[in-house]
Design an enzyme around this catalytic site. Sequence first.
Site, PDB file in Angstrom:
ATOM      1  N   GLY A 189       0.805  -1.211   0.000  1.00  0.00           N
ATOM      2  CA  GLY A 189       0.000   0.000   0.000  1.00  0.00           C
ATOM      3  C   GLY A 189       0.838   1.261   0.000  1.00  0.00           C
ATOM      4  O   GLY A 189       0.427   2.292  -0.535  1.00  0.00           O
ATOM      5  N   GLU A 193       1.662   1.864  -3.545  1.00  0.00           N
ATOM      6  CA  GLU A 193       0.474   2.315  -4.272  1.00  0.00           C
ATOM      7  C   GLU A 193       0.130   3.766  -3.945  1.00  0.00           C
ATOM      8  O   GLU A 193      -0.357   4.504  -4.817  1.00  0.00           O
ATOM      9  CB  GLU A 193      -0.698   1.392  -3.953  1.00  0.00           C
ATOM     10  CG  GLU A 193      -0.509   0.001  -4.545  1.00  0.00           C
ATOM     11  CD  GLU A 193      -1.690  -0.907  -4.310  1.00  0.00           C
ATOM     12  OE1 GLU A 193      -2.353  -1.287  -5.297  1.00  0.00           O
ATOM     13  OE2 GLU A 193      -1.961  -1.230  -3.133  1.00  0.00           O
ATOM     14  N   GLU A 226       2.131  -8.316  -2.469  1.00  0.00           N
ATOM     15  CA  GLU A 226       0.806  -8.789  -2.050  1.00  0.00           C
ATOM     16  C   GLU A 226       0.528 -10.255  -2.389  1.00  0.00           C
ATOM     17  O   GLU A 226      -0.058 -10.975  -1.557  1.00  0.00           O
ATOM     18  CB  GLU A 226      -0.290  -7.890  -2.651  1.00  0.00           C
ATOM     19  CG  GLU A 226      -0.435  -6.537  -1.978  1.00  0.00           C
ATOM     20  CD  GLU A 226       0.441  -5.462  -2.586  1.00  0.00           C
ATOM     21  OE1 GLU A 226       0.179  -4.274  -2.342  1.00  0.00           O
ATOM     22  OE2 GLU A 226       1.405  -5.820  -3.322  1.00  0.00           O
TER      23      GLU A 226
END
Length: 268
Positions: free
Chosen positions: A121, A124, A144
């Site tokens: 994350g 991202e 992930e």
Amino acid sequence: MDTASEHTGPSPLASAKFTTLTVEERPDRVVVTLDRPEARNAISARMIRELHTVCEALEDEPRFLLLTGAGRVFAGGADIAELRERGRDQALQGVNSRLFERVRRLPLPTLAAVDGWALGGGAELAYACDLRIAGPDAVFGNPEPGLGILAAAGACWRLPELVGESVAKQVLLAGRRLDARAALACGLVADVVPADELTAAAHRMLDRMARQSATALRLTKLVMDAPGAHPVADDLAQAVLFESADKRERMTAFLERSTTPAPTEARS
């Protein structure tokens, strides 16, 4: 000249209480530091809520956003303990993806200054920013699948747009991590600078943008982010800018500088 914002009321950030972020407000920018060093700045549900508060303020009073991380880490990923407990309903809510899309749609440019890990994350969130600059120890990656999930907060479609399909598949499928040198080579980051100069270099980049027309930057970003070809949007945005006093002042100043004779050296 136009400015980043004409809002004159008190900023909602001034009264907000942050526990996972450190927030510094300046007239033309907001500096947000992800501040959970004990958890490598992992993106928790509370951090998501606090970042939404920042986004709300920047939508109300457009300014540049500089994102960085405390403790020589950008963000080591999402909070795994929280992710483990999330089910189908939480996935469909798009807890992270909706925030990151909100970051992407902020009116003025956003910049991530990344040193150390930017994983999962955290990566991202950096991908959602308009620009990225890195320290020499920066590492981007999306591990992930090793946790039984996918990078579902934008990496699967943002990363191919940023670095191309081949490199994106190396990261998302083969588990490749991009160090600072590789990130620069594939265009993911604009520059790599020494760690102790990273914040200053990020501010210099924002300073360059701050000298430009804020309205022109906003409309350029809107047109660039519009899906598909957009000649009509180009024309409409340009029509707005052509009528602005700021455009006339800037072009007049440019023409005056261009027609001013250069000073000649004094003769002895």
